[in-house]
Design a protein around this motif. Structure first.
Motif, PDB file in Angstrom:
ATOM      1  N   ILE A 170       0.837  -1.207   0.000  1.00  0.00           N
ATOM      2  CA  ILE A 170       0.000   0.000   0.000  1.00  0.00           C
ATOM      3  C   ILE A 170       0.865   1.247   0.000  1.00  0.00           C
ATOM      4  O   ILE A 170       0.612   2.207  -0.738  1.00  0.00           O
ATOM      5  CB  ILE A 170      -0.947  -0.015   1.218  1.00  0.00           C
ATOM      6  CG1 ILE A 170      -1.967  -1.144   1.069  1.00  0.00           C
ATOM      7  CG2 ILE A 170      -1.653   1.330   1.372  1.00  0.00           C
ATOM      8  CD1 ILE A 170      -2.800  -1.381   2.306  1.00  0.00           C
ATOM      9  N   ALA A 171       1.904   1.245   0.842  1.00  0.00           N
ATOM     10  CA  ALA A 171       2.802   2.406   0.899  1.00  0.00           C
ATOM     11  C   ALA A 171       3.463   2.642  -0.453  1.00  0.00           C
ATOM     12  O   ALA A 171       3.611   3.790  -0.903  1.00  0.00           O
ATOM     13  CB  ALA A 171       3.857   2.198   1.984  1.00  0.00           C
ATOM     14  N   ASP A 172       3.871   1.570  -1.118  1.00  0.00           N
ATOM     15  CA  ASP A 172       4.490   1.697  -2.450  1.00  0.00           C
ATOM     16  C   ASP A 172       3.496   2.286  -3.454  1.00  0.00           C
ATOM     17  O   ASP A 172       3.870   3.120  -4.293  1.00  0.00           O
ATOM     18  CB  ASP A 172       4.975   0.336  -2.940  1.00  0.00           C
ATOM     19  CG  ASP A 172       6.154  -0.193  -2.133  1.00  0.00           C
ATOM     20  OD1 ASP A 172       6.785   0.605  -1.410  1.00  0.00           O
ATOM     21  OD2 ASP A 172       6.423  -1.409  -2.209  1.00  0.00           O
ATOM     22  N   ALA A 173       2.236   1.846  -3.361  1.00  0.00           N
ATOM     23  CA  ALA A 173       1.216   2.372  -4.277  1.00  0.00           C
ATOM     24  C   ALA A 173       0.993   3.857  -4.045  1.00  0.00           C
ATOM     25  O   ALA A 173       0.804   4.625  -5.003  1.00  0.00           O
ATOM     26  CB  ALA A 173      -0.093   1.603  -4.095  1.00  0.00           C
ATOM     27  N   VAL A 174       1.019   4.289  -2.797  1.00  0.00           N
ATOM     28  CA  VAL A 174       0.854   5.710  -2.476  1.00  0.00           C
ATOM     29  C   VAL A 174       2.011   6.526  -3.038  1.00  0.00           C
ATOM     30  O   VAL A 174       1.818   7.588  -3.629  1.00  0.00           O
ATOM     31  CB  VAL A 174       0.733   5.911  -0.951  1.00  0.00           C
ATOM     32  CG1 VAL A 174       0.786   7.393  -0.594  1.00  0.00           C
ATOM     33  CG2 VAL A 174      -0.565   5.293  -0.432  1.00  0.00           C
ATOM     34  N   VAL A 175       3.232   6.025  -2.850  1.00  0.00           N
ATOM     35  CA  VAL A 175       4.409   6.733  -3.354  1.00  0.00           C
ATOM     36  C   VAL A 175       4.346   6.859  -4.878  1.00  0.00           C
ATOM     37  O   VAL A 175       4.624   7.929  -5.439  1.00  0.00           O
ATOM     38  CB  VAL A 175       5.701   6.008  -2.923  1.00  0.00           C
ATOM     39  CG1 VAL A 175       6.915   6.595  -3.650  1.00  0.00           C
ATOM     40  CG2 VAL A 175       5.894   6.119  -1.416  1.00  0.00           C
ATOM     41  N   CYS A 176       3.954   5.777  -5.542  1.00  0.00           N
ATOM     42  CA  CYS A 176       3.847   5.818  -7.013  1.00  0.00           C
ATOM     43  C   CYS A 176       2.787   6.812  -7.460  1.00  0.00           C
ATOM     44  O   CYS A 176       2.979   7.557  -8.434  1.00  0.00           O
ATOM     45  CB  CYS A 176       3.525   4.426  -7.549  1.00  0.00           C
ATOM     46  SG  CYS A 176       4.890   3.250  -7.450  1.00  0.00           S
ATOM     47  N   GLU A 178       1.722   9.511  -5.776  1.00  0.00           N
ATOM     48  CA  GLU A 178       2.184  10.872  -5.525  1.00  0.00           C
ATOM     49  C   GLU A 178       3.227  11.300  -6.543  1.00  0.00           C
ATOM     50  O   GLU A 178       3.236  12.466  -6.978  1.00  0.00           O
ATOM     51  CB  GLU A 178       2.743  10.960  -4.099  1.00  0.00           C
ATOM     52  CG  GLU A 178       1.672  10.799  -3.024  1.00  0.00           C
ATOM     53  CD  GLU A 178       2.223  10.818  -1.623  1.00  0.00           C
ATOM     54  OE1 GLU A 178       1.435  11.003  -0.678  1.00  0.00           O
ATOM     55  OE2 GLU A 178       3.450  10.641  -1.448  1.00  0.00           O
ATOM     56  N   ARG A 179       4.078  10.366  -6.957  1.00  0.00           N
ATOM     57  CA  ARG A 179       5.062  10.698  -7.997  1.00  0.00           C
ATOM     58  C   ARG A 179       4.356  11.010  -9.313  1.00  0.00           C
ATOM     59  O   ARG A 179       4.706  11.969 -10.011  1.00  0.00           O
ATOM     60  CB  ARG A 179       6.032   9.524  -8.176  1.00  0.00           C
ATOM     61  CG  ARG A 179       7.162   9.819  -9.162  1.00  0.00           C
ATOM     62  CD  ARG A 179       8.083   8.621  -9.340  1.00  0.00           C
ATOM     63  NE  ARG A 179       8.671   8.197  -8.085  1.00  0.00           N
ATOM     64  CZ  ARG A 179       8.475   7.006  -7.530  1.00  0.00           C
ATOM     65  NH1 ARG A 179       7.698   6.117  -8.140  1.00  0.00           N
ATOM     66  NH2 ARG A 179       9.054   6.694  -6.389  1.00  0.00           N
ATOM     67  N   GLY A 241       2.880  23.636  -4.795  1.00  0.00           N
ATOM     68  CA  GLY A 241       1.548  23.873  -5.344  1.00  0.00           C
ATOM     69  C   GLY A 241       0.749  22.608  -5.613  1.00  0.00           C
ATOM     70  O   GLY A 241      -0.384  22.676  -6.128  1.00  0.00           O
ATOM     71  N   LEU A 242       1.297  21.427  -5.262  1.00  0.00           N
ATOM     72  CA  LEU A 242       0.612  20.176  -5.582  1.00  0.00           C
ATOM     73  C   LEU A 242      -0.697  20.035  -4.802  1.00  0.00           C
ATOM     74  O   LEU A 242      -1.676  19.503  -5.343  1.00  0.00           O
ATOM     75  CB  LEU A 242       1.526  18.978  -5.293  1.00  0.00           C
ATOM     76  CG  LEU A 242       0.957  17.603  -5.661  1.00  0.00           C
ATOM     77  CD1 LEU A 242       0.631  17.536  -7.150  1.00  0.00           C
ATOM     78  CD2 LEU A 242       1.943  16.497  -5.273  1.00  0.00           C
ATOM     79  N   ALA A 243      -0.750  20.508  -3.571  1.00  0.00           N
ATOM     80  CA  ALA A 243      -1.977  20.376  -2.779  1.00  0.00           C
ATOM     81  C   ALA A 243      -3.142  21.088  -3.468  1.00  0.00           C
ATOM     82  O   ALA A 243      -4.255  20.551  -3.576  1.00  0.00           O
ATOM     83  CB  ALA A 243      -1.765  20.925  -1.368  1.00  0.00           C
ATOM     84  N   THR A 244      -2.894  22.308  -3.935  1.00  0.00           N
ATOM     85  CA  THR A 244      -3.943  23.060  -4.626  1.00  0.00           C
ATOM     86  C   THR A 244      -4.298  22.413  -5.955  1.00  0.00           C
ATOM     87  O   THR A 244      -5.481  22.313  -6.324  1.00  0.00           O
ATOM     88  CB  THR A 244      -3.497  24.513  -4.849  1.00  0.00           C
ATOM     89  OG1 THR A 244      -3.330  25.142  -3.572  1.00  0.00           O
ATOM     90  CG2 THR A 244      -4.523  25.277  -5.668  1.00  0.00           C
ATOM     91  N   TRP A 245      -3.303  21.941  -6.689  1.00  0.00           N
ATOM     92  CA  TRP A 245      -3.565  21.290  -7.970  1.00  0.00           C
ATOM     93  C   TRP A 245      -4.394  20.022  -7.778  1.00  0.00           C
ATOM     94  O   TRP A 245      -5.323  19.750  -8.544  1.00  0.00           O
ATOM     95  CB  TRP A 245      -2.239  20.958  -8.649  1.00  0.00           C
ATOM     96  CG  TRP A 245      -2.402  20.392 -10.037  1.00  0.00           C
ATOM     97  CD1 TRP A 245      -2.638  21.088 -11.188  1.00  0.00           C
ATOM     98  CD2 TRP A 245      -2.335  19.015 -10.408  1.00  0.00           C
ATOM     99  NE1 TRP A 245      -2.724  20.228 -12.260  1.00  0.00           N
ATOM    100  CE2 TRP A 245      -2.538  18.942 -11.815  1.00  0.00           C
ATOM    101  CE3 TRP A 245      -2.109  17.837  -9.702  1.00  0.00           C
ATOM    102  CZ2 TRP A 245      -2.526  17.739 -12.506  1.00  0.00           C
ATOM    103  CZ3 TRP A 245      -2.102  16.637 -10.394  1.00  0.00           C
ATOM    104  CH2 TRP A 245      -2.308  16.594 -11.780  1.00  0.00           C
TER     105      TRP A 245
END
Length: 267
Positions: A170-176, A178-179, A241-245
């Motif tokens: 799950i952690a790997d999926a989250v990192v992927c 976010e990237r 700016g990623l949070a707003t995007w």
């Protein structure tokens, strides 16, 4: 048939209380001829003698061992060819049942721990899986804030079945994810575009590892990502700016599905 005056006897209710079986069971055993009372009162009420009570005690013991009534009858009337063998087979079944109950007990312990702790991982395991910036106290803080919600219950039930390997995936999926979000923003992907909508769907799928996420709930999360200093710092640390995007692409996708982001609620 002997009369009640010939010997002392116990009523069905008295036997039920003494043996801890229901009156209905005693009546059934009488009807099928497994254990009939030896006495009757003048009014026709059943009365059990000491001998009847001894027989009933044997039936109760065999029932507690899990034997069926047919097997009990065969043992009592001597027609069972191999009583020790039948009891050994029953002992095997009892041992298997005990093993299943132990597994159930262990599962219940994990479920209780998951509801109380969230993550069933040591601090070292959490750090290794979620990274050195992970705070092991976050799960406790989340429980204090969301422990009363259906989503926390769903999260806990899933957490109870997971070990380090599942959480690592799950952690790997989250990192992927976010990237991919950061790369898409850098590439100029616009809210409402097929590429952005695909990322929104991917976000819902990844987040569903914790609990089912509706589109309205996703809108609420997008707003929180932008407004909450902790979440905003996390996403803006990936890309400025990623949070707003992220909030914008989630809002655009919601509108495409007939949801007004300004009125979306956690449901």
């Amino acid at each position: 048939m002997p009369d009640a005056a010939d010997a002392d006897g116990l009523t069905v209710g008295q036997v039920s209380t003494r043996l801890g079986v229901t009156v209905r069971a005693l009546h059934h055993w009488d009807e099928i001829g497994l254990a009939r009372p030896s006495l009757r009162t003048g009014a026709g009420y059943r009365l059990y003698t000491a001998g009847d009570l001894e027989l009933l005690n044997r039936i109760v013991v065999y029932r507690e061992l899990g034997l069926g009534l047919d097997s009990i009858r065969a043992i009592l009337d001597g027609s069972a060819a191999d009583v020790p063998g039948a009891l050994r087979a029953q002992r095997t079944q009892v041992a298997e049942r005990i093993d299943r109950l132990r597994q159930l007990s262990a599962g219940l312990d994990r479920m209780i721990d998951a509801h109380e702790r969230g993550l069933l991982l040591t601090a070292e395991q959490q750090s290794a899986i979620f990274g050195p910036l992970w705070n092991p106290d976050w799960a406790a803080h989340a429980r204090q804030r969301y422990g009363h919600t259906a989503q926390w219950q769903q999260y806990a039930e899933r957490s109870a079945t997971r070990g380090p390997e599942e959480w690592q995936a799950i952690a790997d999926a989250v990192v992927c994810l976010e990237r991919a979000l950061g790369d898409a923003m850098d590439a100029g992907v616009t809210p409402g575009s097929p590429e952005a909508n695909e990322l929104v769907e991917r976000h819902r799928e990844v987040f569903a590892s914790y609990f089912p996420l509706t589109r309205q709930m996703q809108v609420c999360l997008g707003r929180m990502y932008e407004a909450d200093p902790g979440f905003a710092a996390h996403y803006d640390g990936i890309r400025a700016g990623l949070a707003t995007w992220m909030r914008r692409i989630i809002d655009a996708s919601a509108r495409a599905h007939g949801i007004d982001p300004d009125t979306a609620t956690w449901q």
